[in-house]
Scaffold this motif. Structure first.
Motif, PDB file in Angstrom:
ATOM      1  N   GLY A 139       0.815  -1.210   0.000  1.00  0.00           N
ATOM      2  CA  GLY A 139       0.000   0.000   0.000  1.00  0.00           C
ATOM      3  C   GLY A 139       0.845   1.255   0.000  1.00  0.00           C
ATOM      4  N   SER A 160       1.062   4.073  -3.119  1.00  0.00           N
ATOM      5  CA  SER A 160       0.783   5.500  -2.899  1.00  0.00           C
ATOM      6  C   SER A 160       1.960   6.348  -3.362  1.00  0.00           C
ATOM      7  CB  SER A 160       0.508   5.747  -1.416  1.00  0.00           C
ATOM      8  OG  SER A 160      -0.650   5.045  -0.996  1.00  0.00           O
ATOM      9  N   ALA A 209       2.012   6.444  -7.196  1.00  0.00           N
ATOM     10  CA  ALA A 209       0.970   7.318  -7.746  1.00  0.00           C
ATOM     11  C   ALA A 209       1.362   8.779  -7.614  1.00  0.00           C
ATOM     12  CB  ALA A 209      -0.353   7.048  -7.039  1.00  0.00           C
ATOM     13  N   THR A 221      -1.806  -3.885  -5.132  1.00  0.00           N
ATOM     14  CA  THR A 221      -2.476  -2.707  -4.615  1.00  0.00           C
ATOM     15  C   THR A 221      -2.528  -1.657  -5.719  1.00  0.00           C
ATOM     16  OG1 THR A 221      -1.607  -3.165  -2.406  1.00  0.00           O
ATOM     17  CG2 THR A 221      -2.499  -0.963  -2.807  1.00  0.00           C
ATOM     18  N   ARG A 273      -3.579   2.295  -6.944  1.00  0.00           N
ATOM     19  CA  ARG A 273      -3.869   3.661  -6.507  1.00  0.00           C
ATOM     20  C   ARG A 273      -4.190   4.505  -7.745  1.00  0.00           C
ATOM     21  NH1 ARG A 273      -4.195   1.528  -2.305  1.00  0.00           N
ATOM     22  NH2 ARG A 273      -3.069   1.984  -0.359  1.00  0.00           N
ATOM     23  N   THR A 274      -5.144   5.410  -7.611  1.00  0.00           N
ATOM     24  CA  THR A 274      -5.494   6.335  -8.696  1.00  0.00           C
ATOM     25  C   THR A 274      -4.521   7.499  -8.717  1.00  0.00           C
ATOM     26  OG1 THR A 274      -7.820   5.714  -8.529  1.00  0.00           O
ATOM     27  CG2 THR A 274      -7.325   7.786  -9.653  1.00  0.00           C
TER      28      THR A 274
END
Length: 517
Positions: free
Chosen positions: A446, A450, A453, A509, A511-512
């Protein structure tokens, strides 16, 4: 400290007595009840020094309750509380077994003196009843036989065998002792089968006449075995079982306590009213279990039912492990962790093949294996069945010679098989550690997603950003994929420790990406 139980249906009477006693030093009120059945149950359970019985207590007559309790708890001093303390009332109270009469409302000093005198009498009676009988007899002495109830966590754990053999061994090593074995496994009593005894009378016969019970009636129902052991056996006709209820058993045991020095009870493995009464009346309760899951479930279930009925707390039950061997899958230490009841240190060895011949021949005393008898004597000493520190001689062989002690004879003795549970413990620890690694991998994945991204949103390298969030040992297990406005990070789960090996696949995982203006 003098312990007191108060029985009064009138709440104002109970409150005034309790308030007066609360001001006195060295006196503790254990319980207050408002009916005669509750009073009897509280006295039998708590065994106080003094009982205050209001003469208006019901539904049964107060003097009848005093008479009953004096039989069941002879060392308990009872004082009758009455508003008319005349000569006639005093005489009837004394005839019923009370130690005195307290006028109500009581004068503080008069009540204090009477409670102190009654408490001193109760303490003195307990010392007398607890003193060993002459000639090295049992604790309890004449008039106060010690009652030991053996129960089973389930059928087939050896309750009848252990109870019968222990009673015979006590009698063999203390010839002057009066021992009675009571079979309260009413539906499937096997004491008569183990000892090959034919009988026409049973515990049901004395239960039927319990309202007017005499020592002669009980004596006529007891069958005398050739060893000298007295036997009060289960009824042959199943229809007679209904006559054996808790009230009748209390009367029967009150008479037996005055006739014998030791009463051993085979209470069976089913929780019935008769078994509950035997457990409640006993000085010691021994629950037999075998080292298997079904027996341990039965132990838990039976003790819970006893506690719900209010007859015995878990801490007041001794657990005896039978058929213990080095090959047992469940150790004594494991059993100790599953119950708050004290575990007897003297586990009984697994020796069914050596017991089988004497069980089939119905001649327990023909067993010449000293390992079994020594184990039983240790059990007896732990629950104070036999005098502490006493040791019995090794039973002689039929040719008169002593049996020599063979090396390894005690191979079946109970031991704490800690080593046996170590493999299972290690497996559990390894699984927990691996689950922790899975959780940490999900957290790292995660964080890496992040970071990747954010890097894409400002035009930087997402792989480098993701690696910056990872421990060095996990870098080789990371992969980053960019698709449109999303970044997906895949991280494989390490095996045992990061850097050693990894499971195939991995935790993904996504992420946008939020583009910076």
């Amino acid at each position: 400290m003098i312990t007191v139980v108060i029985g009064a249906a009138d709440q104002s009477v109970a409150y005034e007595l309790q308030a007066a006693l609360a001001e006195m030093d060295g006196i503790e009120v254990q319980f207050v009840v408002d009916s005669t059945p509750e009073l009897a149950a509280a006295v039998l359970r708590l065994d106080p020094d003094v009982v205050l019985v209001h003469d208006q207590l019901g539904p049964e007559p107060a003097l009848q309750t005093v008479r009953d309790l004096s039989l069941r708890r002879p060392a308990c001093a009872q004082l009758l509380v009455t508003g008319s303390a005349d000569t006639n009332q005093f005489s009837m109270a004394m005839d019923a077994g009370a130690r005195g009469v307290v006028a109500f409302p009581p004068a503080y000093e008069d009540l204090r003196v009477r409670i102190a005198a009654a408490g001193e009498w109760a303490h003195q009676m307990r010392r007398i009843l607890a003193a060993p009988a002459e000639g090295g007899g049992m604790p309890g002495g004449p008039g106060r036989a010690r009652v030991i109830s053996f129960t089973g966590s389930k059928g087939g754990v050896g309750t009848t065998t252990v109870a019968t053999h222990l009673a015979l061994d006590v009698l063999r090593n203390l010839p002057g002792h009066r021992v009675c074995l009571v079979d309260l496994d009413l539906e499937k009593g096997d004491v008569s089968g183990i000892l090959e005894v034919r009988h026409r009378t049973s515990v049901a016969d004395v239960a039927k006449v319990s309202q007017d019970l005499s020592a002669q009636a009980v004596g006529d129902a007891v069958v005398l075995h050739e060893s000298g052991l007295g036997l009060l056996l289960a009824p042959v006709d199943v229809r007679d079982i209904e006559a054996v209820d808790p009230q009748s058993l209390r009367e029967v045991f009150a008479v037996l306590r005055h006739q014998y020095d030791l009463i051993v009870v085979d209470a069976g493995s089913h929780v019935t009213p008769a078994q509950a009464a035997a457990v409640e009346l006993a000085d010691e309760v021994v629950m037999l279990v075998t080292p298997d899951v079904l027996a341990l479930r039965g132990l838990r279930r039976t003790i819970t039912q006893w506690e719900n009925l209010g007859v015995r707390k878990e801490s007041d039950v001794h657990v005896l492990v039978n058929r213990v061997s080095r090959q047992s899958s469940v150790s004594i230490e494991t059993i100790r962790q599953l119950t708050r009841a004290p575990i007897l240190s003297a586990g009984l060895p697994a020796m069914f093949r050596r017991l089988e011949p004497v069980i089939n021949s119905r001649a327990p005393l023909e067993l010449r294996d000293d390992v079994w008898w020594r184990a039983l004597r240790v059990v007896g000493q732990e629950v104070q069945v036999v005098p502490g520190g006493g040791t019995a001689e090794t039973p002689p062989r039929r040719d008169g010679r002593r049996r020599s002690r063979r090396r390894g004879e005690d191979a079946g003795q109970a031991t704490l098989e800690v080593v046996g549970i170590l493999p299972a413990l290690l497996v559990v620890l390894v699984v927990l550690w691996q689950l922790a690694l899975v959780g940490m991998t999900a957290i790292w994945s995660g964080h890496a997603a992040s970071a990747a991204a954010r890097a894409v949103s400002v035009g930087q390298d997402p792989t480098a950003a993701a690696l910056g969030e990872m421990p060095g040992s996990m870098a080789g297990d990371l992969s980053v994929h960019t698709s449109g406005d999303a970044v997906t990070v895949s991280l494989r789960v390490p095996v045992a420790a990061p850097g050693l090996a990894s499971f195939p696949g991995g935790i993904e995982t996504t992420r946008t990406v939020v583009m910076e203006p």
